[in-house]
Design an enzyme around this catalytic site. Sequence first.
Site, PDB file in Angstrom:
ATOM      1  N   THR A   1       0.763  -1.191   0.134  1.00  0.00           N
ATOM      2  CA  THR A   1      -0.028  -0.019   0.053  1.00  0.00           C
ATOM      3  C   THR A   1       0.861   1.326  -0.047  1.00  0.00           C
ATOM      4  O   THR A   1       0.505   2.300  -0.588  1.00  0.00           O
ATOM      5  CB  THR A   1      -0.871  -0.111   1.122  1.00  0.00           C
ATOM      6  OG1 THR A   1      -1.789  -1.257   0.944  1.00  0.00           O
ATOM      7  CG2 THR A   1      -1.828   1.257   1.309  1.00  0.00           C
TER       8      THR A   1
ATOM      9  N   SER B   1       1.932  -7.655  -1.039  1.00  0.00           N
ATOM     10  CA  SER B   1       2.685  -8.567  -0.445  1.00  0.00           C
ATOM     11  C   SER B   1       1.994  -9.887  -0.429  1.00  0.00           C
ATOM     12  O   SER B   1       2.621 -10.819  -0.021  1.00  0.00           O
ATOM     13  CB  SER B   1       3.011  -8.303   0.910  1.00  0.00           C
ATOM     14  OG  SER B   1       2.037  -7.975   1.788  1.00  0.00           O
TER      15      SER B   1
ATOM     16  N   THR C   1       1.886  -4.471   4.267  1.00  0.00           N
ATOM     17  CA  THR C   1       1.823  -4.879   5.675  1.00  0.00           C
ATOM     18  C   THR C   1       1.344  -6.314   5.808  1.00  0.00           C
ATOM     19  O   THR C   1       1.546  -6.830   7.129  1.00  0.00           O
ATOM     20  CB  THR C   1       0.809  -3.789   6.230  1.00  0.00           C
ATOM     21  OG1 THR C   1      -0.371  -3.733   5.679  1.00  0.00           O
ATOM     22  CG2 THR C   1       1.542  -2.412   6.225  1.00  0.00           C
ATOM     23  N   ASP C   2       0.675  -6.767   4.701  1.00  0.00           N
ATOM     24  CA  ASP C   2      -0.060  -8.067   4.985  1.00  0.00           C
ATOM     25  C   ASP C   2       0.984  -9.100   5.511  1.00  0.00           C
ATOM     26  O   ASP C   2       0.645 -10.082   6.387  1.00  0.00           O
ATOM     27  CB  ASP C   2      -0.715  -8.576   3.787  1.00  0.00           C
ATOM     28  CG  ASP C   2      -2.005  -7.719   3.701  1.00  0.00           C
ATOM     29  OD1 ASP C   2      -2.326  -6.905   4.616  1.00  0.00           O
ATOM     30  OD2 ASP C   2      -2.520  -7.869   2.520  1.00  0.00           O
TER      31      ASP C   2
HETATM   32  N1  ASP Z   1      -2.627  -5.299   0.651  1.00  0.00           N
HETATM   33  C1  ASP Z   1      -1.318  -4.430   1.052  1.00  0.00           C
HETATM   34  C2  ASP Z   1      -0.131  -5.288   1.003  1.00  0.00           C
HETATM   35  O1  ASP Z   1       0.502  -5.256   0.017  1.00  0.00           O
HETATM   36  C3  ASP Z   1      -1.489  -4.065   2.539  1.00  0.00           C
HETATM   37  C4  ASP Z   1      -0.647  -2.972   3.147  1.00  0.00           C
HETATM   38  O2  ASP Z   1       0.377  -2.998   2.535  1.00  0.00           O
HETATM   39  O3  ASP Z   1      -1.059  -2.424   4.180  1.00  0.00           O
HETATM   40  O4  ASP Z   1       0.221  -5.990   1.952  1.00  0.00           O
END
Ligand code: ASP
Length: 326
Positions: free
Chosen positions: A12, A54, A87-88
């Site tokens: 993100t 991710s 973050t995932d």
């Molecule tokens: N969907 C995102 C990711 O790539 C979530 C994030 O980065 O907060 O993990």
Amino acid sequence: MGRVAVLTTGGTVAMRYDPEAGGPIPLLSPEELTASLPPGAPELALEAICNLPSSHFTVETLWRIRERAAAWAADPGVDGVVITHGTDTLEETAYLLDLTVPGETPIVVTGAMRSASDPGYDGPANLWASIRVAASPQARGLGALVVLNDEIHAARFVTKMDTLSTATFQSPGWGPLGRVEGDQVYIPWRLEREVIPCRRLEERVALIKLGVGMPPDPLEDALRRGVRGVVLEGLGGGRIPPWWLPTIERAVAEGVIVVVASRCPGGRVWDAYGYRGAHRTLRELGCLFSPHLNGQKARVRLMVVLGSADSPEEVARLWKRRAATE
Ligand code: ASP
């Protein structure tokens, strides 16, 4: 301030609204990501490793990030390494780096919960805090750190706790190692590090979460697929229903490493119970334990250990090396 390598992988933090996709997707280049940093930033070396959510990472992606981070961390002209990441699965990458990248160079993993098209985009603040931590002498020798929301967390303990909050990264039971406070990077605690020299990741490791009354079918399926290791996220302090025990016994007899973690976000996997399926039974069956690492990080550790060890004795030795604190 010295020189910091910023390696971008997507997430993100690198996303912007795309009308065709109907939502944010990873679009920002490393140059765009770092464009809004305030004056006084250290000199940056930029590298795009990939630009993916991710949840699209494979084990090969994870290993590539590890290899690039290790190469930059070994560069004497670099004071610290920052990795921008979705973050995932951020905590898994951070733990892999912590466990396998040797040396004193700080490695900071960061991300954002809001995209560049959202009001209150947290990317620049998290990136700036991470660069400052990566460049700071206090962060040397601490391994991989996770920095978001001005908090500095140890890769070993941190986990994503909330699907939406910008304060999503927490270390349940332990708290952050430090904070970024105005002009100060403040890290009052030190952690003892452990590094496993790792050649590759063993992909054939399953992660199975238990629920009440569940039959052992997922473990049976995993054994049929030829896994080399399995992490069971057990109930409470790592309890497993008694009807799973024959399958676990068979797995161990077949040379599959069975690790018991907990599905609880905090506390230790241990108990004194005498009933079947509690700690004592599982130990007698030959299970290993993940006292403090959550299931997803125990899986990473098992992939590292199985990719590094040549014998079952070596697997157990590497696994248990810091069992008391992990
Ligand atoms: N969907 C995102 C990711 O790539 C979530 C994030 O980065 O907060 O993990």
